[in-house]
Design a protein around this motif. Structure first.
Motif, PDB file in Angstrom:
ATOM      1  N   LYS A 237      46.720 -16.712 -56.774  1.00 36.62           N
ATOM      2  CA  LYS A 237      47.994 -16.854 -57.673  1.00 36.62           C
ATOM      3  C   LYS A 237      48.810 -15.672 -57.157  1.00 36.62           C
ATOM      4  O   LYS A 237      49.180 -14.886 -58.300  1.00 36.62           O
ATOM      5  N   GLU A 243      54.330 -23.272 -56.290  1.00 33.10           N
ATOM      6  CA  GLU A 243      54.025 -23.600 -57.702  1.00 33.10           C
ATOM      7  C   GLU A 243      53.694 -25.298 -57.288  1.00 33.10           C
ATOM      8  O   GLU A 243      54.359 -25.930 -56.614  1.00 33.10           O
ATOM      9  N   HIS A 245      53.608 -29.126 -58.497  1.00 30.37           N
ATOM     10  CA  HIS A 245      54.262 -30.291 -59.332  1.00 30.37           C
ATOM     11  C   HIS A 245      53.255 -31.008 -60.405  1.00 30.37           C
ATOM     12  O   HIS A 245      52.219 -30.881 -60.385  1.00 30.37           O
ATOM     13  N   SER A 253      46.934 -29.375 -59.365  1.00 34.33           N
ATOM     14  CA  SER A 253      46.882 -27.801 -59.197  1.00 34.33           C
ATOM     15  C   SER A 253      46.221 -27.531 -58.080  1.00 34.33           C
ATOM     16  O   SER A 253      45.867 -28.157 -57.412  1.00 34.33           O
ATOM     17  N   THR A 277      53.128 -29.706 -53.986  1.00 31.16           N
ATOM     18  CA  THR A 277      54.075 -28.607 -54.430  1.00 31.16           C
ATOM     19  C   THR A 277      55.188 -29.224 -55.000  1.00 31.16           C
ATOM     20  O   THR A 277      55.523 -30.458 -54.993  1.00 31.16           O
ATOM     21  N   ILE A 278      56.370 -28.478 -55.749  1.00 28.24           N
ATOM     22  CA  ILE A 278      57.355 -28.862 -56.414  1.00 28.24           C
ATOM     23  C   ILE A 278      58.433 -29.422 -55.626  1.00 28.24           C
ATOM     24  O   ILE A 278      58.727 -28.562 -54.685  1.00 28.24           O
ATOM     25  N   ASN A 281      61.915 -27.345 -54.132  1.00 29.00           N
ATOM     26  CA  ASN A 281      61.953 -25.798 -53.924  1.00 29.00           C
ATOM     27  C   ASN A 281      62.041 -25.480 -52.589  1.00 29.00           C
ATOM     28  O   ASN A 281      61.674 -24.284 -52.134  1.00 29.00           O
ATOM     29  N   LYS A 285      56.076 -23.307 -47.910  1.00 23.57           N
ATOM     30  CA  LYS A 285      55.486 -22.866 -49.157  1.00 23.57           C
ATOM     31  C   LYS A 285      53.869 -22.567 -48.682  1.00 23.57           C
ATOM     32  O   LYS A 285      53.224 -23.301 -47.800  1.00 23.57           O
ATOM     33  N   THR A 287      49.670 -20.976 -50.109  1.00 20.98           N
ATOM     34  CA  THR A 287      48.669 -20.937 -51.321  1.00 20.98           C
ATOM     35  C   THR A 287      47.719 -19.658 -50.508  1.00 20.98           C
ATOM     36  O   THR A 287      47.143 -19.748 -49.711  1.00 20.98           O
TER      37      THR A 287
END
Length: 416
Positions: A237, A243, A245, A253, A277-278, A281, A285, A287
């Protein structure tokens, strides 16, 4: 006056009928039952290749010609025929069981299926693909198995069968590779023990020609599936990490990336549990993950969302991604020299392209791959790392979000 108009109209109609009926070239159908002109033997050129020959010629200028037919006969009496449209000037003949000289008869064929007298040419196809791909192949040890590579210059349909000699000295099939017109051949066999093992390989083409068996000895490298629990992988995190969805009924998650739930474990419910992912955005992206302890990575396996063929090479499935690693990451989330890029992975189709599923249907191998998982090999000689960063650059659907069902890492525990 009325008679004059009618007479004029009748005269005009006769004139039009005369013009139409006399215009033979316009109304005559192509081909009137006559035998078409032969190919001029002096215009023929031959290009011999692996198991095949291209025959080039100057197309006869004859309205009766519908297509050119090439015919050859094997030693056992088998006759093979190949047709080429009127609109081309070459024909390929293939399916030869061995290299050598063959007589090929070329016929001009009319719309009434009437053939001219043949023109006979000699072709000299080279060693056929079902033999050549084994002569030219490389078999190399890899983690938990071996890697087979070769090249097929003509891109034929081959079945390459891999055998293993078991403890009773019996041979059993352990894998099959269907080349599907690929030129650059690559097949990896996994799930083997790390011990010296004798392997047999043979190939069959679509005409049923079978090669001799090639024997090699392999010693797969030791690897384990890196455990996802005990110790438990953790989402770091970090600032800037993607983030997730969410939607009604969904279970989304970061830790769904390693929850062990694929379509094999959860059936259709695997659609509802994933890393997602959202939308809106944008990409890329990333993680960041703590694996709990250090490992030397050998490969990574991805199951796309739901393990379904619907999203393989399609929609929100990654097209290009990168994996980074660290043993002392900067906790601010910055991309600095504490993160080392291990690999950039292009998610490619069986033919080596990145053609989306919407433009090219999945092959049988790719459908099975959606169930078994998509394997990607890390470069060899890596150091051991505890932390990784998964960075998704783009997707097959050109979307600004991505989804993955499961990620599994393989490798070794470092020596103390």
């Amino acid at each position: 006056m009325k008679k004059i108009i009618l007479l004029g109209s009748f005269t005009l109609l006769l004139s039009l009928l005369f013009v139409c009926c006399s215009d033979v070239d316009v109304n005559a159908p192509r081909g009137v039952g006559e035998i078409p002109v032969q190919i001029d033997i002096n215009t023929v050129r031959i290009k011999d290749m692996s198991g095949s020959s291209y025959i080039y010629y100057e197309r006869p200028d004859d309205r009766n010609l519908k297509y050119i037919q090439a015919v050859y006969t094997l030693e056992d009496g088998t006759e093979r025929k190949f047709n080429a449209s009127y609109f081309t000037d070459s024909i390929i003949v293939n399916g030869f069981p061995k290299e050598g000289e063959y007589d090929v008869k070329l016929y001009s064929v009319s719309y009434d299926e009437m053939r001219s007298e043949p023109v006979t040419v000699k072709v000299h196809p080279q060693k056929p693909p079902y033999k050549k791909v084994l002569t030219d192949c490389k078999v190399e040890n890899t983690f938990s198995g071996f890697r087979f590579t070769s090249h097929d210059e003509v891109g034929s349909d081959l079945s390459i069968i891999f055998l293993e000699q078991n403890t009773n000295d019996k041979w059993q099939e352990i894998s099959a590779y269907y080349t599907r017109k690929s030129h650059n051949l690559l097949h990896v066999v996994r799930g083997m023990d790390s011990k010296e093992t004798k392997i047999g390989i043979y190939a069959i083409d679509k005409w049923g020609h079978k090669s001799d068996t090639t024997y090699v000895t392999v010693t797969p490298w030791y690897e384990i599936e890196i455990p996802k629990k005990n110790p438990l992988w953790k989402d770091l995190k970090l600032p800037g990490d993607a983030e997730m969805h969410s939607w009604s009924g969904g279970s989304v998650s970061v830790d769904k990336l390693w929850d062990g739930i694929t379509v094999a474990a959860a059936g259709v419910n695997a659609w509802q549990t994933c890393y997602h992912t959202i939308p809106g955005n944008g990409l890329p992206k990333w993680t960041s993950i703590d694996l709990g302890t250090k490992y030397i990575f050998s490969r990574v396996v991805f199951h796309w969302r739901g393990g379904s063929t619907d999203v393989s090479f399609n929609s929100y499935s990654p097209k290009t991604l990168e994996i980074y690693a660290s043993n002392n990451p900067t906790m601010s989330g910055e991309w600095d020299d504490s993160w080392i890029k291990l690999a950039t992975f292009n998610i490619v189709r069986e033919d080596g392209s990145q053609t989306p599923q919407s433009d090219m249907a999945l092959t049988a191998n790719e459908k099975q791959q959606a169930i078994d998982g998509y394997n990607l090999d890390f470069p060899t000689g890596l150091a051991a790392y505890r932390y990784i960063r998964l960075k998704i650059l783009n997707t097959y659907g050109g979307l600004d979000y991505a989804a993955i069902g499961e990620m599994t890492l393989y490798g070794q525990e470092p020596e103390e």
